[in-house]
Motif scaffolding. Structure first.
Motif, mmCIF file in Angstrom:
data_model
loop_
_atom_site.group_PDB
_atom_site.id
_atom_site.type_symbol
_atom_site.label_atom_id
_atom_site.label_comp_id
_atom_site.label_asym_id
_atom_site.label_seq_id
_atom_site.Cartn_x
_atom_site.Cartn_y
_atom_site.Cartn_z
ATOM 1 N N MET A 106 85.586 82.028 35.201
ATOM 2 C CA MET A 106 84.490 81.100 35.032
ATOM 3 C C MET A 106 83.863 81.253 33.651
ATOM 4 S SD MET A 106 82.526 78.870 36.696
ATOM 5 C CE MET A 106 80.901 78.216 36.676
ATOM 6 N N THR A 107 83.730 82.491 33.197
ATOM 7 C CA THR A 107 83.098 82.676 31.888
ATOM 8 C C THR A 107 83.961 82.108 30.760
ATOM 9 O OG1 THR A 107 83.971 84.914 31.675
ATOM 10 C CG2 THR A 107 81.749 84.706 32.568
ATOM 11 N N ASN A 108 85.273 82.205 30.886
ATOM 12 C CA ASN A 108 86.145 81.634 29.854
ATOM 13 C C ASN A 108 85.956 80.132 29.746
ATOM 14 O OD1 ASN A 108 87.256 84.085 29.161
ATOM 15 N ND2 ASN A 108 88.981 83.871 30.550
ATOM 16 N N THR A 109 85.810 79.477 30.880
ATOM 17 C CA THR A 109 85.591 78.039 30.884
ATOM 18 C C THR A 109 84.271 77.697 30.210
ATOM 19 O OG1 THR A 109 86.842 77.838 32.949
ATOM 20 C CG2 THR A 109 85.390 76.009 32.370
ATOM 21 N N LEU A 110 83.226 78.424 30.534
ATOM 22 C CA LEU A 110 81.927 78.175 29.908
ATOM 23 C C LEU A 110 81.964 78.487 28.420
ATOM 24 C CD1 LEU A 110 79.245 79.376 32.471
ATOM 25 C CD2 LEU A 110 79.427 77.133 31.432
ATOM 26 N N GLU A 111 82.623 79.551 28.039
ATOM 27 C CA GLU A 111 82.724 79.884 26.620
ATOM 28 C C GLU A 111 83.462 78.781 25.863
ATOM 29 O OE1 GLU A 111 84.579 83.686 26.956
ATOM 30 O OE2 GLU A 111 82.664 84.743 27.034
ATOM 31 N N SER A 112 84.504 78.250 26.442
ATOM 32 C CA SER A 112 85.235 77.141 25.818
ATOM 33 C C SER A 112 84.358 75.903 25.715
ATOM 34 C CB SER A 112 86.492 76.808 26.624
ATOM 35 O OG SER A 112 87.388 77.879 26.593
ATOM 36 N N HIS A 113 83.610 75.634 26.761
ATOM 37 C CA HIS A 113 82.714 74.484 26.779
ATOM 38 C C HIS A 113 81.638 74.630 25.695
ATOM 39 C CE1 HIS A 113 80.751 70.979 28.377
ATOM 40 N NE2 HIS A 113 79.633 71.651 28.625
ATOM 41 N N ILE A 114 81.103 75.823 25.547
ATOM 42 C CA ILE A 114 80.092 76.079 24.521
ATOM 43 C C ILE A 114 80.675 75.837 23.132
ATOM 44 C CG2 ILE A 114 78.752 77.922 23.410
ATOM 45 C CD1 ILE A 114 78.248 78.994 26.315
ATOM 46 N N GLU A 115 81.867 76.325 22.886
ATOM 47 C CA GLU A 115 82.508 76.113 21.579
ATOM 48 C C GLU A 115 82.737 74.630 21.319
ATOM 49 O OE1 GLU A 115 83.096 78.119 18.971
ATOM 50 O OE2 GLU A 115 81.909 79.501 20.162
ATOM 51 N N GLU A 116 83.167 73.912 22.339
ATOM 52 C CA GLU A 116 83.397 72.475 22.195
ATOM 53 C C GLU A 116 82.085 71.751 21.868
ATOM 54 O OE1 GLU A 116 84.700 68.739 25.008
ATOM 55 O OE2 GLU A 116 85.549 70.704 25.450
ATOM 56 N N LEU A 117 81.019 72.112 22.561
ATOM 57 C CA LEU A 117 79.720 71.497 22.290
ATOM 58 C C LEU A 117 79.245 71.814 20.880
ATOM 59 C CD1 LEU A 117 77.904 72.113 25.689
ATOM 60 C CD2 LEU A 117 78.597 69.889 24.747
ATOM 61 N N ARG A 118 79.451 73.027 20.425
ATOM 62 C CA ARG A 118 79.052 73.399 19.065
ATOM 63 C C ARG A 118 79.790 72.555 18.035
ATOM 64 N NH1 ARG A 118 79.938 79.198 17.806
ATOM 65 N NH2 ARG A 118 78.673 78.705 16.010
ATOM 66 N N ARG A 119 81.085 72.348 18.252
ATOM 67 C CA ARG A 119 81.861 71.518 17.322
ATOM 68 C C ARG A 119 81.356 70.077 17.340
ATOM 69 N NH1 ARG A 119 86.078 74.722 19.310
ATOM 70 N NH2 ARG A 119 86.659 73.136 20.817
ATOM 71 N N GLU A 120 81.099 69.549 18.536
ATOM 72 C CA GLU A 120 80.589 68.185 18.647
ATOM 73 C C GLU A 120 79.251 68.032 17.940
ATOM 74 O OE1 GLU A 120 80.484 66.197 22.473
ATOM 75 O OE2 GLU A 120 82.187 67.407 23.136
ATOM 76 N N ALA A 121 78.377 68.999 18.108
ATOM 77 C CA ALA A 121 77.040 68.919 17.523
ATOM 78 C C ALA A 121 77.087 68.883 16.001
ATOM 79 C CB ALA A 121 76.183 70.094 17.997
ATOM 80 N N SER A 122 78.089 69.487 15.430
ATOM 81 C CA SER A 122 78.173 69.511 13.972
ATOM 82 C C SER A 122 78.756 68.228 13.393
ATOM 83 C CB SER A 122 78.976 70.719 13.506
ATOM 84 O OG SER A 122 80.319 70.613 13.909
ATOM 85 N N HIS A 123 79.282 67.344 14.247
ATOM 86 C CA HIS A 123 79.928 66.124 13.759
ATOM 87 C C HIS A 123 79.421 64.871 14.451
ATOM 88 C CE1 HIS A 123 82.717 68.582 11.556
ATOM 89 N NE2 HIS A 123 83.073 69.206 12.655
ATOM 90 N N CYS A 124 78.142 64.801 14.742
ATOM 91 C CA CYS A 124 77.637 63.613 15.420
ATOM 92 C C CYS A 124 76.313 63.172 14.797
ATOM 93 C CB CYS A 124 77.472 63.871 16.908
ATOM 94 S SG CYS A 124 76.209 65.087 17.282
ATOM 95 N N ASP A 125 75.854 62.011 15.216
ATOM 96 C CA ASP A 125 74.588 61.517 14.672
ATOM 97 C C ASP A 125 73.419 62.237 15.343
ATOM 98 O OD1 ASP A 125 73.500 59.904 17.002
ATOM 99 O OD2 ASP A 125 75.410 58.856 16.710
#
Length: 51
Positions: A1-20
């Motif tokens: 479960m933690t691996n899934t959340l860690e992956s989700h967090i990384e994905e959100l961080r990447r999205e946040a750096s490339h959006c309006d």
């Protein structure tokens, strides 16, 4: 479960750096929630006695 959340967090961080800015606020809120969930899971795992 933690691996899934860690992956989700990384994905959100990447999205946040490339959006309006409007999307960034929503993504940051999701990121904060995911971080809190991960912290709760890790704390619960740390509280369990070893088998």
């Amino acid at each position: 479960m933690t691996n899934t959340l860690e992956s989700h967090i990384e994905e959100l961080r990447r999205e946040a750096s490339h959006c309006d800015p409007a999307e960034r606020a929503q993504i940051e809120a999701e990121l904060e929630q995911a971080r809190a969930e991960l912290a709760a899971i890790v704390a619960a795992e740390d509280a369990e006695p070893p088998h």
